[in-house]
Design a protein around this motif. Structure first.
Motif, PDB file in Angstrom:
ATOM      1  N   PRO A  83      32.549  21.727  31.904  1.00 11.03           N
ATOM      2  CA  PRO A  83      32.926  23.140  31.728  1.00 11.03           C
ATOM      3  C   PRO A  83      32.923  23.928  33.034  1.00 11.03           C
ATOM      4  CG  PRO A  83      30.702  22.780  30.924  1.00 11.03           C
ATOM      5  CD  PRO A  83      31.253  21.428  31.234  1.00 11.03           C
ATOM      6  N   PHE A  84      32.129  23.493  34.019  1.00 12.82           N
ATOM      7  CA  PHE A  84      32.045  24.213  35.287  1.00 12.82           C
ATOM      8  C   PHE A  84      33.263  23.967  36.186  1.00 12.82           C
ATOM      9  CE2 PHE A  84      27.597  23.597  33.962  1.00 12.82           C
ATOM     10  CZ  PHE A  84      27.167  24.926  33.945  1.00 12.82           C
ATOM     11  N   SER A  85      34.101  23.025  35.778  1.00 12.27           N
ATOM     12  CA  SER A  85      35.299  22.733  36.578  1.00 12.27           C
ATOM     13  C   SER A  85      36.529  23.514  36.101  1.00 12.27           C
ATOM     14  CB  SER A  85      35.608  21.231  36.540  1.00 12.27           C
ATOM     15  OG  SER A  85      35.966  20.826  35.221  1.00 12.27           O
ATOM     16  N   ILE A  86      36.376  24.277  35.024  1.00  9.83           N
ATOM     17  CA  ILE A  86      37.478  25.117  34.548  1.00  9.83           C
ATOM     18  C   ILE A  86      37.476  26.398  35.372  1.00  9.83           C
ATOM     19  CG2 ILE A  86      38.483  26.333  32.597  1.00  9.83           C
ATOM     20  CD1 ILE A  86      37.097  24.340  30.754  1.00  9.83           C
ATOM     21  N   LEU A  87      38.536  26.579  36.133  1.00  9.15           N
ATOM     22  CA  LEU A  87      38.586  27.653  37.120  1.00  9.15           C
ATOM     23  C   LEU A  87      39.656  28.683  36.777  1.00  9.15           C
ATOM     24  CD1 LEU A  87      38.488  25.329  40.256  1.00  9.15           C
ATOM     25  CD2 LEU A  87      36.520  26.380  39.105  1.00  9.15           C
ATOM     26  N   GLU A  88      39.422  29.872  37.250  1.00  8.41           N
ATOM     27  CA  GLU A  88      40.375  30.959  37.120  1.00  8.41           C
ATOM     28  C   GLU A  88      40.860  31.307  38.524  1.00  8.41           C
ATOM     29  OE1 GLU A  88      40.056  34.325  33.906  1.00  8.41           O
ATOM     30  OE2 GLU A  88      39.196  35.072  35.776  1.00  8.41           O
ATOM     31  N   ILE A  89      42.150  31.075  38.768  1.00  9.57           N
ATOM     32  CA  ILE A  89      42.734  31.355  40.085  1.00  9.57           C
ATOM     33  C   ILE A  89      43.524  32.651  39.993  1.00  9.57           C
ATOM     34  CG2 ILE A  89      44.218  30.496  41.926  1.00  9.57           C
ATOM     35  CD1 ILE A  89      43.653  27.675  40.983  1.00  9.57           C
ATOM     36  N   THR A  90      43.084  33.639  40.750  1.00  7.60           N
ATOM     37  CA  THR A  90      43.671  34.978  40.677  1.00  7.60           C
ATOM     38  C   THR A  90      44.318  35.349  42.000  1.00  7.60           C
ATOM     39  OG1 THR A  90      41.914  35.633  39.146  1.00  7.60           O
ATOM     40  CG2 THR A  90      43.205  37.399  40.142  1.00  7.60           C
ATOM     41  N   SER A  91      45.536  35.870  41.955  1.00 10.61           N
ATOM     42  CA  SER A  91      46.226  36.327  43.160  1.00 10.61           C
ATOM     43  C   SER A  91      45.617  37.643  43.628  1.00 10.61           C
ATOM     44  CB  SER A  91      47.720  36.514  42.875  1.00 10.61           C
ATOM     45  OG  SER A  91      48.318  35.286  42.522  1.00 10.61           O
ATOM     46  N   VAL A  92      45.204  37.677  44.870  1.00  9.42           N
ATOM     47  CA  VAL A  92      44.653  38.887  45.464  1.00  9.42           C
ATOM     48  C   VAL A  92      45.727  39.606  46.263  1.00  9.42           C
ATOM     49  CG1 VAL A  92      42.873  39.809  47.001  1.00  9.42           C
ATOM     50  CG2 VAL A  92      42.362  37.846  45.546  1.00  9.42           C
ATOM     51  N   GLU A  93      46.515  38.847  46.988  1.00  9.18           N
ATOM     52  CA  GLU A  93      47.676  39.344  47.718  1.00  9.18           C
ATOM     53  C   GLU A  93      48.598  38.158  47.944  1.00  9.18           C
ATOM     54  OE1 GLU A  93      46.588  39.980  52.145  1.00  9.18           O
ATOM     55  OE2 GLU A  93      44.749  40.449  51.060  1.00  9.18           O
ATOM     56  N   ILE A  94      49.692  38.367  48.679  1.00 13.48           N
ATOM     57  CA  ILE A  94      50.652  37.299  48.858  1.00 13.48           C
ATOM     58  C   ILE A  94      50.009  36.113  49.558  1.00 13.48           C
ATOM     59  CG2 ILE A  94      52.820  36.624  49.974  1.00 13.48           C
ATOM     60  CD1 ILE A  94      53.178  38.458  47.613  1.00 13.48           C
ATOM     61  N   GLY A  95      49.987  34.953  48.868  1.00  9.17           N
ATOM     62  CA  GLY A  95      49.455  33.729  49.452  1.00  9.17           C
ATOM     63  C   GLY A  95      47.952  33.641  49.497  1.00  9.17           C
ATOM     64  N   VAL A  96      47.257  34.644  48.960  1.00  9.55           N
ATOM     65  CA  VAL A  96      45.787  34.667  48.995  1.00  9.55           C
ATOM     66  C   VAL A  96      45.260  34.735  47.571  1.00  9.55           C
ATOM     67  CG1 VAL A  96      43.739  35.890  49.841  1.00  9.55           C
ATOM     68  CG2 VAL A  96      45.829  35.839  51.225  1.00  9.55           C
ATOM     69  N   VAL A  97      44.263  33.891  47.278  1.00  8.14           N
ATOM     70  CA  VAL A  97      43.729  33.817  45.920  1.00  8.14           C
ATOM     71  C   VAL A  97      42.206  33.898  45.917  1.00  8.14           C
ATOM     72  CG1 VAL A  97      45.674  32.429  45.085  1.00  8.14           C
ATOM     73  CG2 VAL A  97      43.631  31.283  45.970  1.00  8.14           C
ATOM     74  N   ALA A  98      41.680  34.166  44.735  1.00  7.25           N
ATOM     75  CA  ALA A  98      40.249  34.067  44.463  1.00  7.25           C
ATOM     76  C   ALA A  98      40.081  33.020  43.376  1.00  7.25           C
ATOM     77  CB  ALA A  98      39.688  35.413  44.009  1.00  7.25           C
ATOM     78  N   VAL A  99      39.124  32.111  43.570  1.00  6.57           N
ATOM     79  CA  VAL A  99      38.887  31.014  42.631  1.00  6.57           C
ATOM     80  C   VAL A  99      37.500  31.195  42.029  1.00  6.57           C
ATOM     81  CG1 VAL A  99      38.735  28.509  42.338  1.00  6.57           C
ATOM     82  CG2 VAL A  99      40.368  29.474  43.981  1.00  6.57           C
ATOM     83  N   LYS A 100      37.433  31.250  40.705  1.00  5.10           N
ATOM     84  CA  LYS A 100      36.154  31.483  40.032  1.00  5.10           C
ATOM     85  C   LYS A 100      35.962  30.505  38.890  1.00  5.10           C
ATOM     86  CE  LYS A 100      35.701  34.905  37.116  1.00  5.10           C
ATOM     87  NZ  LYS A 100      35.575  36.253  36.511  1.00  5.10           N
ATOM     88  N   SER A 101      34.745  29.974  38.785  1.00  5.15           N
ATOM     89  CA  SER A 101      34.400  29.136  37.638  1.00  5.15           C
ATOM     90  C   SER A 101      34.157  30.040  36.435  1.00  5.15           C
ATOM     91  CB  SER A 101      33.148  28.315  37.931  1.00  5.15           C
ATOM     92  OG  SER A 101      32.686  27.686  36.746  1.00  5.15           O
ATOM     93  N   ILE A 102      34.887  29.796  35.352  1.00  4.35           N
ATOM     94  CA  ILE A 102      34.759  30.652  34.172  1.00  4.35           C
ATOM     95  C   ILE A 102      33.374  30.507  33.535  1.00  4.35           C
ATOM     96  CG2 ILE A 102      35.669  31.086  31.851  1.00  4.35           C
ATOM     97  CD1 ILE A 102      38.403  30.244  32.867  1.00  4.35           C
ATOM     98  N   LYS A 103      32.843  29.298  33.558  1.00  2.00           N
ATOM     99  CA  LYS A 103      31.548  29.028  32.917  1.00  2.00           C
ATOM    100  C   LYS A 103      30.381  29.654  33.684  1.00  2.00           C
ATOM    101  CE  LYS A 103      28.740  26.927  29.989  1.00  2.00           C
ATOM    102  NZ  LYS A 103      28.667  27.318  28.555  1.00  2.00           N
ATOM    103  N   SER A 104      30.331  29.425  35.001  1.00  2.00           N
ATOM    104  CA  SER A 104      29.203  29.924  35.792  1.00  2.00           C
ATOM    105  C   SER A 104      29.425  31.338  36.301  1.00  2.00           C
ATOM    106  CB  SER A 104      28.952  29.006  36.988  1.00  2.00           C
ATOM    107  OG  SER A 104      30.045  29.054  37.891  1.00  2.00           O
ATOM    108  N   ASN A 105      30.694  31.779  36.340  1.00  2.00           N
ATOM    109  CA  ASN A 105      31.055  33.111  36.822  1.00  2.00           C
ATOM    110  C   ASN A 105      30.799  33.270  38.320  1.00  2.00           C
ATOM    111  OD1 ASN A 105      32.327  35.491  35.945  1.00  2.00           O
ATOM    112  ND2 ASN A 105      30.399  36.619  35.987  1.00  2.00           N
TER     113      ASN A 105
END
Length: 212
Positions: free
Chosen positions: A111-133
């Motif tokens: 479950p800790f490998s399920i990630l949420e990849i969010t665009s912050v700006e062009i070509g830049v992302v934030a990666v977060k584990s949904i389980k651990s936050n």
């Protein structure tokens, strides 16, 4: 025309008073052009709309060179969101545990490998584990870690490489002018950013869609 009226046409108009003859003379001598009539025949709405359309057109669109290129940006963590697993070239799923530790796992259902990849700006992302936050982050010394809060360490440049895999490099930190990448070695542990290169397959990840 005036000469004709006063000479050849005198007999035809002999019965008219002198004032009428003078009026005919004045009318015939006034120059009238089609250009002036064309302008006068235009309605006020037509002239106003044509002038306003040219004057109100934004100056920034007057030529392609002056327009500039509009760059789309996102507010803080309000861009496109993707739910993914990052599968490394070394066959590990990247995970961020509840204590913030970043590593790789062979378990497909972790479950800790399920990630949420969010665009912050062009070509830049934030990666977060949904389980651990926890957010995937890299500090100035090149250490990969999990951050409870989003900060400048969490901004990662996402790029698709020639082999179809993605790389994730720190946006703000470099080592001797070189980019530092998130990478997992052959044992599934993170590598220091200083020891990574874009072409190293240890820094290559394949985003895999998570079926909800």
């Amino acid at each position: 025309m005036c000469k004709w009226i006063l000479t050849n046409g005198a007999s035809a108009f002999s019965h008219l008073p002198c004032c009428c003859l003078l009026l005919l003379f004045l009318v015939s001598s006034v120059p009238v052009t089609c250009h002036d009539l064309g302008q006068d025949m235009l309605s006020p709405e037509a002239t106003n709309s044509s002038s306003s359309s040219s004057s109100s057109f934004p100056s920034s669109f007057s030529s392609p060179s002056s327009a500039g290129r509009h760059v789309r940006s996102y507010n803080h963590l309000q861009g496109d969101v993707r739910k993914r697993k990052l599968y490394s070239y070394n066959k590990y799923f990247l995970k961020i545990e509840k204590n913030g530790k970043v590593s790789g796992t062979k378990k497909e259902n972790c479950p800790f490998s399920i990630l949420e990849i969010t665009s912050v700006e062009i070509g830049v992302v934030a990666v977060k584990s949904i389980k651990s936050n926890y957010y995937l982050a890299m500090n100035k010394k090149g250490k990969v870690y999990g951050s409870k809060e989003f900060n400048s360490d969490c901004k990662l440049k996402e790029r698709i490489e020639e082999n179809g895999y993605n790389t994730y490099a720190s946006l703000n930190w470099k080592h001797n002018g070189r980019q530092m990448f998130v990478a997992l070695n052959g044992r599934g542990t993170t590598k220091r950013g200083q020891k990574t290169r874009r072409k190293n397959t240890s820094a290559h990840f394949l985003p895999m869609v998570v079926m909800s």
